[in-house]
Design a protein around this motif. Structure first.
Motif, PDB file in Angstrom:
ATOM      1  N   ASP A   1       0.847  -1.184   0.000  1.00  0.00           N
ATOM      2  CA  ASP A   1       0.000   0.000   0.000  1.00  0.00           C
ATOM      3  C   ASP A   1       0.887   1.240   0.000  1.00  0.00           C
ATOM      4  OD1 ASP A   1      -1.775   2.054   0.549  1.00  0.00           O
ATOM      5  OD2 ASP A   1      -2.620   1.110   2.339  1.00  0.00           O
TER       6      ASP A   1
ATOM      7  N   ALA B   1      -7.852   6.066  -1.157  1.00  0.00           N
ATOM      8  CA  ALA B   1      -6.953   5.476  -0.155  1.00  0.00           C
ATOM      9  C   ALA B   1      -6.253   6.569   0.651  1.00  0.00           C
ATOM     10  CB  ALA B   1      -5.930   4.566  -0.832  1.00  0.00           C
TER      11      ALA B   1
ATOM     12  N   HIS C   1      -0.710  -2.681  -5.475  1.00  0.00           N
ATOM     13  CA  HIS C   1      -1.619  -2.991  -4.377  1.00  0.00           C
ATOM     14  C   HIS C   1      -2.238  -4.359  -4.559  1.00  0.00           C
ATOM     15  CE1 HIS C   1      -4.990  -2.485  -1.568  1.00  0.00           C
ATOM     16  NE2 HIS C   1      -4.167  -1.657  -0.960  1.00  0.00           N
TER      17      HIS C   1
END
Length: 159
Positions: free
Chosen positions: A10, A39, A157
Motif C-alpha cells: 500500500d 486510499a 496494491h
C-alpha cells in the motif's frame, strides 16, 4: 543513479526509513473521489482539503497541469498532489493522462525530495483511471527521479 524498486503493498503506508514523499496524480477539474485518492483520504483528511482549496483558489495560484502541491501529513511524511490528467473521462480527446504534465510534476517532486532528503513512494501513477500506459510513465520516473539519485518505490496494491 538509483533503481526503481517494485513491491506489493500500500503506497499510503510507505516502507523504509527517513522522510517519505507519496506522489500521485490528480485531475485538473478539482475532482477527488475515485482511484488512489480514496486510499489517501482514508488515512488523512489534509491532502484532499488542500487540493480542493488549491483548485477553488486557482485564479490566484499555480494550479494547472504539471503543478504540484505538497501536504505534510506526518513528522516525516508528505503527500504530493500532482496535476497530471486533463479531465476525468476517456472520450473523443483520448485518455485523461497527460504525460508531459506528469514529467513536469515529477521534476518538481525530485527537487522537493532532494530538499527534504526524502524517498518517493508511488502507485503506478497515471495508469488507473487516467488511462495511461506504464511503458510511458516508467521512463519519466526513471529520468526525473531515479536518474537524479532519488530512491523510488512503486507499489502494486493487493486487491
Amino acid at each position: 543513479m538509483s533503481e526503481i524498486r517494485y513491491i506489493r503493498g500500500d503506497a499510503t503506508a510507505p516502507q523504509g526509513r527517513g522522510v517519505k514523499l507519496i506522489a500521485h496524480v490528480c485531475n485538473d477539474l478539482g475532482g477527488w473521489g475515485k482511484g488512489f485518492v480514496v486510499a489517501i483520504s482514508r488515512r488523512w483528511a489534509e491532502p484532499e482539503a488542500a487540493y480542493r482549496r488549491w483548485h477553488r483558489e486557482r485564479a490566484g495560484n499555480d494550479f494547472g497541469l504539471g503543478a504540484v502541491q505538497y501536504v505534510q501529513v506526518g513528522r516525516d511524511l508528505w503527500v504530493a498532489n500532482m496535476v497530471g490528467q486533463r479531465g476525468i473521462r476517456t472520450g473523443s480527446k483520448g485518455v485523461p493522462v497527460r504525460y508531459e504534465a506528469i514529467g513536469a510534476a515529477l521534476g518538481q517532486v525530485a527537487e522537493k525530495a532532494a530538499e527534504l532528503g526524502a524517498s518517493v513512494h508511488i502507485p503506478r501513477i497515471g495508469c488507473g483511471l487516467a488511462g495511461g500506459k506504464w511503458s510511458r510513465v516508467e521512463p519519466l520516473i526513471a529520468g526525473r527521479l531515479a536518474a537524479t539519485g532519488i530512491d523510488v518505490t512503486v507499489y502494486d496494491h493487493d486487491g
